[in-house]
Design a protein around this motif. Structure first.
Motif, PDB file in Angstrom:
ATOM      1  N   THR A  62     -18.694 -59.786 -54.382  1.00 58.10           N
ATOM      2  CA  THR A  62     -18.401 -58.772 -55.400  1.00 58.10           C
ATOM      3  C   THR A  62     -19.431 -58.812 -56.525  1.00 58.10           C
ATOM      4  N   SER A 104     -24.795 -52.385 -47.917  1.00 56.43           N
ATOM      5  CA  SER A 104     -23.498 -52.463 -48.607  1.00 56.43           C
ATOM      6  C   SER A 104     -22.360 -52.333 -47.613  1.00 56.43           C
ATOM      7  N   THR A 146     -18.368 -55.379 -52.594  1.00 56.40           N
ATOM      8  CA  THR A 146     -17.648 -54.615 -53.621  1.00 56.40           C
ATOM      9  C   THR A 146     -18.516 -54.562 -54.870  1.00 56.40           C
ATOM     10  N   LYS A 172     -18.154 -53.269 -58.871  1.00 51.70           N
ATOM     11  CA  LYS A 172     -17.173 -52.750 -59.819  1.00 51.70           C
ATOM     12  C   LYS A 172     -17.604 -52.987 -61.258  1.00 51.70           C
TER      13      LYS A 172
END
Ligand code: 8ID
Ligand code: ZN
Length: 349
Positions: free
Chosen positions: A266, A285, A291, A293
């Motif tokens: 992440t 990806s 992930t 964010k």
């Protein structure tokens, strides 16, 4: 006795400089408290506010600052759970509506009506600052107000960001901008959480500092010939870190992180370089199932937890203190990327 006038640093026009002058002391509204700010950390966000970097206007004239630690000296008639004399922190989220769907689910930073200290309302670069009682951080009396000031934005934000990354004890986190204000606290929170830390920043001073703060590896972005492979090589199996915490104030690292994060890992964007874009190759990806964010400060619970880590002695991050009157000098050093750790201003000087 609460004076009628006080010293403050005022942004009179976007682009600065800040002006050190006397301004009136405000009176708290029914749901507000007045905090005698003793110390305030200086966050890069304050410099973004002076420069008008972001697609969100500040109030003008503006008193910046949102890492203020001090003593409650007055309160409105509706305030019951904060007492005069309590130690309190004024943080970025100065207040929120407490009633929208985000506030109801304790996502107060997402409240459309949120008041932002040192941005949409006057902040902590003054001796007496107003905040909504519901949102002031409760600071235990045994905590040093000078040392805890940086926790009130930098600490809360990186603590939340680490949680948002989903990284677990024993895993590896890369902290990009590890030698700055948020980064230095991120190293300490990550260490307290039992994580292996790859610090990424520039120069020898930040190498030494991040090592002391708990990083096992340092990648110097000013020296590295291939940053992506150097970061991967700093993990024992060469597959890259489980999480990346982006707290740099530069676009480039936001476009590199997806390339070195571990499959299933992440990337958490926290830094807010002006006009920047995140970029990631679609193919990698997808097949790495990564992930990406964003993470934005923290809610009231995150704030209390971040402070509790500090109270327990787990967070010892370097800071330098100077007078509030010297704020312009701090901004110059910050602009040049010359601050290792945080600057704290003493509002009595
Ligand atoms: O809630 C949020 N998302 C939040 C909260 C608080 C602050 C976001 N911020 C944002 C600030 O607005 C700012 O954009 O986080 C960013 C970092 O704030 P800071 O820690 O207060 O900034 P700093 O002390 O100047 O540290 C930045 C570090 O980044 C390094 C610099 O050397 C410095 O140590 N850096 C840079 I600039 N480019 C780099 C690169 N390419 C880099 N480090 C690694 N690679
Ligand atoms: Zn901040």
């Amino acid at each position: 006795q609460i004076p009628t006038e006080q010293w403050a640093q005022v942004v009179e026009k976007t682009g600065g400089p800040v002006v050190y002058k006397k301004i009136p002391v405000a009176k708290p509204g029914p749901d507000e408290v007045l905090v005698n700010i003793k110390y305030s950390g200086v966050c890069h966000t304050d410099l973004h506010a002076v420069n008008g970097d972001w697609p969100l206007a500040t109030k003008l004239p503006l008193v910046g600052g949102h890492e203020g630690a001090g003593v409650v000296v007055a309160r409105g008639e509706l305030v019951k759970d904060v007492q005069i004399g309590d130690h309190a922190g004024v943080k970025w989220i100065n207040g929120s509506c407490l009633n929208c769907s985000f506030c109801q689910q304790s996502d107060e930073p997402l409240c459309a009506e949120a008041l932002l200290s040192g941005y949409t309302v006057d902040g902590t670069f003054q001796q007496y600052c107003i905040a909504k009682a519901a949102h002031v951080a409760r600071i235990p009396k045994e905590c040093n107000l000078e040392a805890i000031a940086p926790v009130l934005c930098a600490g809360i934000t990186v603590y939340k960001g680490l949680k948002e990354s989903g990284v677990r004890p024993g895993q590896t986190v890369a902290i990009v901008g590890a030698g700055g204000g948020l980064g230095s606290l991120a190293c300490q929170y990550a260490k307290a959480m039992g994580l292996d830390i790859i610090a990424i920043d520039g120069g020898e001073e930040k190498r030494e500092m991040t090592k002391k703060l708990g990083a096992s590896h340092y990648v110097d972005f000013t020296q590295s010939k291939n940053l992506v492979s150097d970061v991967k090589a700093a993990t024992s199996d060469g597959l890259g870190p489980h999480a990346v915490i982006l707290v740099a104030v530069n676009e480039k690292p936001f476009q590199q992180a997806a390339e070195y994060v571990r499959p299933r890992g992440t990337v958490v964007a926290i830094g807010l370089p002006a006009g920047a874009y995140l970029r990631a190759p679609v193919f990698e990806s997808v097949i790495k199932m990564i992930t990406i964010k964003g993470s934005y400060v923290g809610n009231r619970r995150d704030s209390a937890e971040a402070i509790e880590f500090f109270r327990r002695g787990l967070i010892v991050a370097p800071y330098k203190t100077c007078g509030l009157s010297e704020l312009n000098k701090v901004y110059e050093l910050m602009h040049e990327g010359k601050i290792a750790g945080r600057y704290v201003v003493d509002t009595s000087k």
